[in-house]
Design a protein around this motif. Structure first.
Motif, PDB file in Angstrom:
ATOM      1  N   ARG A  30       0.838  -1.206   0.000  1.00 29.97           N
ATOM      2  CA  ARG A  30       0.000   0.000   0.000  1.00 29.97           C
ATOM      3  C   ARG A  30       0.871   1.255   0.000  1.00 29.97           C
ATOM      4  O   ARG A  30       0.626   2.194  -0.757  1.00 29.97           O
ATOM      5  N   GLU A  31       1.908   1.257   0.813  1.00 38.65           N
ATOM      6  CA  GLU A  31       2.819   2.401   0.871  1.00 38.65           C
ATOM      7  C   GLU A  31       3.540   2.594  -0.461  1.00 38.65           C
ATOM      8  O   GLU A  31       3.735   3.722  -0.914  1.00 38.65           O
ATOM      9  N   ALA A  32       3.925   1.501  -1.108  1.00 40.79           N
ATOM     10  CA  ALA A  32       4.603   1.580  -2.407  1.00 40.79           C
ATOM     11  C   ALA A  32       3.713   2.233  -3.458  1.00 40.79           C
ATOM     12  O   ALA A  32       4.179   3.084  -4.223  1.00 40.79           O
ATOM     13  N   THR A  33       2.438   1.868  -3.492  1.00 37.79           N
ATOM     14  CA  THR A  33       1.550   2.438  -4.507  1.00 37.79           C
ATOM     15  C   THR A  33       1.307   3.925  -4.256  1.00 37.79           C
ATOM     16  O   THR A  33       1.284   4.717  -5.205  1.00 37.79           O
ATOM     17  N   VAL A  34       1.167   4.311  -3.008  1.00 37.07           N
ATOM     18  CA  VAL A  34       0.995   5.731  -2.679  1.00 37.07           C
ATOM     19  C   VAL A  34       2.266   6.505  -3.004  1.00 37.07           C
ATOM     20  O   VAL A  34       2.232   7.553  -3.664  1.00 37.07           O
ATOM     21  N   THR A  35       3.401   5.975  -2.581  1.00 37.54           N
ATOM     22  CA  THR A  35       4.684   6.649  -2.808  1.00 37.54           C
ATOM     23  C   THR A  35       4.991   6.743  -4.301  1.00 37.54           C
ATOM     24  O   THR A  35       5.467   7.782  -4.771  1.00 37.54           O
ATOM     25  N   ALA A  36       4.735   5.681  -5.052  1.00 42.95           N
ATOM     26  CA  ALA A  36       4.984   5.709  -6.498  1.00 42.95           C
ATOM     27  C   ALA A  36       4.172   6.820  -7.156  1.00 42.95           C
ATOM     28  O   ALA A  36       4.690   7.559  -7.997  1.00 42.95           O
ATOM     29  N   GLY A  37       2.924   6.964  -6.769  1.00 45.86           N
ATOM     30  CA  GLY A  37       2.093   8.044  -7.315  1.00 45.86           C
ATOM     31  C   GLY A  37       2.666   9.410  -6.997  1.00 45.86           C
ATOM     32  O   GLY A  37       2.724  10.292  -7.863  1.00 45.86           O
ATOM     33  N   GLN A  38       3.137   9.589  -5.780  1.00 45.34           N
ATOM     34  CA  GLN A  38       3.726  10.869  -5.380  1.00 45.34           C
ATOM     35  C   GLN A  38       5.026  11.150  -6.137  1.00 45.34           C
ATOM     36  O   GLN A  38       5.264  12.270  -6.584  1.00 45.34           O
ATOM     37  N   LEU A  40       5.907   9.954  -9.094  1.00 43.72           N
ATOM     38  CA  LEU A  40       5.599  10.233 -10.497  1.00 43.72           C
ATOM     39  C   LEU A  40       5.044  11.642 -10.669  1.00 43.72           C
ATOM     40  O   LEU A  40       5.350  12.315 -11.659  1.00 43.72           O
ATOM     41  N   GLN A  41       4.265  12.121  -9.719  1.00 48.43           N
ATOM     42  CA  GLN A  41       3.806  13.510  -9.771  1.00 48.43           C
ATOM     43  C   GLN A  41       4.991  14.457  -9.673  1.00 48.43           C
ATOM     44  O   GLN A  41       5.049  15.463 -10.368  1.00 48.43           O
ATOM     45  N   GLY A  42       5.945  14.129  -8.834  1.00 50.21           N
ATOM     46  CA  GLY A  42       7.112  14.973  -8.633  1.00 50.21           C
ATOM     47  C   GLY A  42       8.049  15.007  -9.834  1.00 50.21           C
ATOM     48  O   GLY A  42       8.835  15.940  -9.985  1.00 50.21           O
ATOM     49  N   ILE A  43       7.985  13.983 -10.686  1.00 48.68           N
ATOM     50  CA  ILE A  43       8.816  13.970 -11.891  1.00 48.68           C
ATOM     51  C   ILE A  43       8.414  15.120 -12.804  1.00 48.68           C
ATOM     52  O   ILE A  43       9.233  15.665 -13.527  1.00 48.68           O
ATOM     53  N   ASP A  44       7.130  15.507 -12.731  1.00 50.22           N
ATOM     54  CA  ASP A  44       6.621  16.710 -13.395  1.00 50.22           C
ATOM     55  C   ASP A  44       7.045  16.823 -14.852  1.00 50.22           C
ATOM     56  O   ASP A  44       7.737  17.763 -15.239  1.00 50.22           O
TER      57      ASP A  44
END
Length: 76
Positions: A30-38, A40-44
């Motif tokens: 669960r933490e991996a999926t949340v962190t991955a989303g964050q 990827l957003q930060g890659i901008d």
């Protein structure tokens, strides 16, 4: 409580040296999926075509538990 690590790879390896204490491997997923989303957003907009983005989740013994892949491809 076990410690899990979230390593990411794209342009370079970013190894998680601190990790996070979580109750079990399901909480780590669960933490991996949340962190991955964050992340990827930060890659901008900097995700590179034809180059994989990857997150590896390992336990405190460096056993790989999960691998998340994002592949951006240029059509042929």
């Amino acid at each position: 409580m076990p410690r899990y690590f979230f390593h990411t790879y794209h342009e370079r390896a970013e190894l998680d040296r601190e990790g996070e204490e979580l109750p079990d491997k399901y909480a780590a997923w669960r933490e991996a999926t949340v962190t991955a989303g964050q992340v990827l957003q930060g890659i901008d907009g900097m995700l590179t075509p034809d180059r994989e983005w990857r997150m590896e989740v390992t336990d405190e013994f460096q056993n790989t538990l999960y691998v998340l892949h994002i592949n951006a491809e240029t059509p042929k």
